[in-house]
Motif scaffolding. Structure first.
Motif, short mmCIF file in Angstrom:
data_model
loop_
_atom_site.label_atom_id
_atom_site.label_comp_id
_atom_site.label_asym_id
_atom_site.label_seq_id
_atom_site.Cartn_x
_atom_site.Cartn_y
_atom_site.Cartn_z
N LYS A 1 46.10 40.49 30.89
CA LYS A 1 45.53 41.82 30.97
C LYS A 1 45.60 41.97 32.54
O LYS A 1 45.38 41.27 33.47
N VAL A 2 46.32 43.21 32.78
CA VAL A 2 46.93 43.32 34.10
C VAL A 2 46.07 44.86 34.68
O VAL A 2 46.34 45.69 33.84
N ASP A 3 45.87 45.00 35.83
CA ASP A 3 45.30 46.26 36.37
C ASP A 3 45.72 46.33 37.91
O ASP A 3 45.91 45.50 38.54
N ILE A 4 45.60 47.55 38.30
CA ILE A 4 45.89 48.09 39.53
C ILE A 4 44.66 48.37 40.62
O ILE A 4 43.95 49.29 39.88
N LEU A 5 44.25 48.08 41.47
CA LEU A 5 43.25 48.52 42.40
C LEU A 5 43.98 49.16 43.78
O LEU A 5 44.42 48.26 44.47
N ILE B 1 40.26 41.33 33.01
CA ILE B 1 41.41 41.43 33.98
C ILE B 1 41.94 40.01 34.14
O ILE B 1 41.03 39.38 34.68
N ASP B 2 42.98 39.70 33.80
CA ASP B 2 43.55 38.39 34.16
C ASP B 2 44.41 38.48 35.72
O ASP B 2 44.26 37.54 36.46
N ILE B 3 45.14 39.50 35.94
CA ILE B 3 45.80 39.64 37.21
C ILE B 3 45.60 41.06 37.66
O ILE B 3 45.86 42.17 37.03
N LEU B 4 44.95 40.97 38.78
CA LEU B 4 44.52 42.29 39.54
C LEU B 4 45.58 42.57 40.65
O LEU B 4 45.93 41.33 41.69
N ILE B 5 46.45 43.66 40.76
CA ILE B 5 47.25 43.97 41.63
C ILE B 5 46.79 45.07 42.65
O ILE B 5 46.41 45.96 42.09
N GLY B 6 46.59 44.56 43.90
CA GLY B 6 45.96 45.55 44.83
C GLY B 6 46.36 45.90 46.19
O GLY B 6 47.23 44.97 46.71
N THR B 7 46.19 46.95 46.91
CA THR B 7 46.30 47.31 48.22
C THR B 7 45.07 46.81 48.93
O THR B 7 44.26 46.08 48.30
#
Ligand code: ADP
Ligand code: ZN
Ligand code: ZN
Length: 725
Positions: free
Chosen positions: A505-509, A532-538
């Motif tokens: 489960k992936v999401d973007i922040l 969410i397993d992997i959160l990709i963020g700035t």
């Protein structure tokens, strides 16, 4: 008696305007005045005329508002901020009386009370129901609905009593109530180290001006500790302001406040509705709000009795405003505290170099928290050299994750733990280039490439907000296959992660996915509930969040921040990477941070690896000392901009010709700014550098007098600039 007074208006003027008044006014009083064809809100600045204007030409104040006047200390603060940052006095006032609707007639509630007329006099029948109403209203006035409920009667009973004048209306302003936080609502058991820190901070509250750095590693409980000082200020019945970087106004922080103090604090940030702004501004100015948590603009609210300012994540660059008035909110908070004699707490795990130097020089006090709360320990840092551990191409194309990173993510997924991937770049790719003709797609208004946003199907300029559709073919040569995305943004890393781990489960922040407080809270909530397993963020991901099951943090490109020419680039990268790393392993599970880089030998990464902030800062101090950069010298930027390139360039050249040049003062430039075009304006920069003993504002004032600037060209001054674009 008619007198003439000076009224400061919230417009970019440096001086008050004269108005006559035939009623008593005070300095600081908020008034309405005619200005041109309009009406303006202003503040009585002096009780004397401020110009030589003839009596007959001076217009009269329309009315004074029924608000507490701005305090003398507030006026002093406005003046100080304007002088120091070289901003027009009126522009600073505008930040104080920022909410126009406060001064518009507010909605009224109609209450009814007894007029004294009896039922008999009103020729109304003497029923039981009517007597219940009369009884109820002996104690206090109520609304019609309240009367009906309180006396147990229908509106049919009440209406004739109003029509006959037995009940008369009174109109009261519809004020929003703010419940007071309770200082000892829940007492938290602090650790021995935390108690020591909290005691020191509490001793400062009520003891006049001071600045204390609360220097604690990530996860050490700085929030719990400064909450004790907040409680102490509440005990003394003073107001408290807690400044936070805008985006970290999260539900998480608010929940913690609520469980400690029983209620939510008042909030102040750009996401408020006009009604929320109006209610909050009024309540603060009347002292009905005790604790405000807000972004830097909250510093300019008209508190009646401020007793403490806490600056959370005090190193954060969002405290520096680059807008109508350029100012550093952290430093202006210290100024406000000095004028009003109360303490400031700077809370951070990665203090700014300026703050550390102030501690070294004995101007600021410092209290430390050296260990994480409970069993948590600081995460392990592992540096990955991209040159040796090359990302492998996948069937989707280019890869941005090294085999080591992929393996670590895989293991973490299998263990059911959460991961964060950090890349400080919005969108899919920072550039679209045509492989057939070499054309790069640029913003029509700026000297900047357009970023591809695949999720939104758009090209965007991150400087001016320009948005366009993604072209199907190259706009230059018409090639249908040529257009190629260059480099990664968070969306592109997400694409790779989804291809590699199809079940995760992936999401973007990022600021594109967290466009509002609600949207941000939603993603944070999903992360907290382990949806969410992997959160990709700035960089939003770096700020203050606490996720107990987050054990892996991957930094996709540690070199990104180091490419900028900003004098604080290394420091900022160090802070950002430490903060991101600090999200890992915050409870009993151990955390690991993987850092991908082309330059493993870099000082920033060495310091991060060895958790040796002092060594890094010593190195930074030395290099700034050699170059006489702040805080060892002073800097100011002049930014000359205009739509006519020739005129703008000529003004820049004139500043260059008249530049002061002494042993202690030097000027760099003029040169075309790195962002030469911004929003269709040409831009040139000059940089003034002086030693610490020089009054840089005075130098600038003298210099500005020597150059005639046409109205089509804008000259902006930025004292101690953070941005060099
Ligand atoms: P920092 O701001 O220093 O990174 P926080 O204040 O967010 O650290 O604290 C980290 C976590 O530890 C939070 O979940 C906080 O509630 C918890 N914590 C810290 N100190 C205590 C304490 N004395 N009692 C209970 N929980 C604490
Ligand atoms: Zn082309
Ligand atoms: Zn643009």
């Amino acid at each position: 008696m008619v007198r003439t007074v000076g009224v400061l208006l919230p417009l970019p003027f440096d001086k008050p305007f004269d108005y006559t008044v035939d009623f008593a006014v005070q300095v600081g009083q908020i008034v309405e005045v005619p200005f041109g064809k309009e009406k303006q809100i202003g503040v009585v600045w002096s009780l004397e005329p401020t110009s030589e204007l003839e009596q007959g030409k001076i217009k009269a104040i329309i009315k004074a508002f029924d608000f507490p006047p701005l305090k003398i200390e507030m006026l002093k603060f406005i003046k100080w901020v304007a002088d120091y940052n070289m901003a027009p006095l009126g522009s600073v006032l505008k930040m104080v009386i920022s909410v126009r609707s406060v001064f518009e007639p507010s909605p009224m509630t109609v209450l009814y009370t007894l007029s004294g007329k009896t039922l008999a006099e009103a020729k109304l029948k003497n029923s039981d129901a009517r007597w219940h109403v009369m009884d109820l209203l002996k104690h206090a006035p109520y609304t019609r609905q309240e009367i009906a409920a309180g006396a147990g009667v229908s509106q049919g009973v009440i209406k004739p009593m109003i029509d006959a004048g037995v009940l008369v209306p009174i109109y009261v302003e519809n004020k929003k109530e703010f419940t007071e936080p309770i200082g000892d609502y829940v007492k938290v058991d602090l650790t021995a180290e935390q108690i020591k820190a909290a005691e020191l901070l509490c001793r400062k509250v009520g003891a006049g001006f001071s600045v204390t750095l609360l220097d604690g590693v990530t996860g050490s409980g700085k929030t719990e500790v400064y909450f004790e000082a907040v409680a102490k200020a509440l005990e003394q019945d003073t107001q408290v302001l807690i400044l936070v970087p805008e985006i970290s106004l999260t539900a998480q922080w608010l929940r913690r406040f609520q469980s400690r103090f029983g209620v939510r604090p008042a909030c102040w940030h750009s996401g408020l509705t006009v009604k929320e702004r109006t209610d909050t501004w009024k309540a603060i100015s009347e002292g009905r709000v005790k604790v405000v948590v807000g972004a830097r603009s909250a510093l300019f609210l008209p508190y009646t009795k401020l007793g403490l300012i806490v600056i959370d994540e005090s190193h954060d660059h969002s405290y520096k405003q680059e807008d109508a008035v350029n100012y550093q909110g952290r430093d202006m908070a210290v100024v406000r505290a000095k004028i009003e004699h109360f303490p400031v707490i700077l809370s951070t795990a990665t203090p700014a170099l300026e703050t550390l130097v102030n501690v070294d020089e004995g101007k600021y006090d410092c209290v430390k928290l050296n260990s994480r709360y409970a069993n948590a320990v600081l995460p392990d840092i592992k540096i990955i050299d991209i040159k040796k551990d090359k990302p492998q191409r996948g069937e989707w194309g280019v890869s941005w994750l090294t085999p080591t990173m992929v393996k670590a993510l895989q293991n973490n997924l299998e263990n059911g733990e959460q991961s964060v991937l950090f890349l400080n770049r919005r969108g899919y790719a920072p550039l679209l280039i045509c492989r057939d003709c070499g054309h790069r797609i640029q913003c029509p208004s700026c000297s900047a490439w357009l970023t591809e946003h695949k999720n939104a199907h758009k090209l965007m300029c991150h400087h001016c907000g320009y948005v366009d559709d993604i072209p199907e073919v190259c706009p230059h040569c018409g090639s249908a296959e040529g257009l190629t995305a260059c480099g990664p943004g968070v969306e592109r890393v997400e694409e790779e992660v989804c291809m590699r781990f199809p079940t995760a489960k992936v999401d973007i922040l990022s600021s594109d996915s967290a466009t509002s407080f609600t949207a941000l809270s939603k993603i944070i909530g999903k992360m907290e509930r382990k949806e969410i397993d992997i959160l990709i963020g700035t960089q939003i991901i770096a700020k203050g969040h606490h996720f107990p099951d987050l054990t892996l943090v991957g930094i996709v490109d540690a070199d990104l921040g180091l490419m900028s020419s900003d004098l604080r680039a290394a420091e900022q990268t160090y802070q950002l990477l430490s903060q991101v790393a600090g999200r890992a392993g915050r409870s009993d599970k151990h955390g690991t941070v993987y850092v991908q880089t082309l330059h493993p030998e870099n000082n920033v990464l060495k310091a991060l690896l060895n958790n040796d902030r002092a060594l890094f800062m010593d190195f930074e101090k030395e290099s700034r000392q050699i170059l006489h950069y702040p805080p060892y010298g002073k800097l100011a930027a002049l930014i000359i901009s205009g739509t006519n390139q020739q005129q703008t360039g000529a003004v820049a050249a004139a500043f260059g010709r008249t530049a002061p040049d002494t042993e202690n003062i030097s000027v760099l430039g003029p040169a075309p700014a790195p962002l030469f075009m911004l929003r269709d304006k040409y831009r040139y920069r000059l940089m003034l550098k002086t030693t610490r003993n020089i009054n840089i504002q005075q130098v600038l004032r003298e210099w500005q007098k020597m150059v005639k600037v046409p109205s089509s060209v804008r000259v902006e001054v930025d004292i101690d600039p953070y941005s060099f674009t």
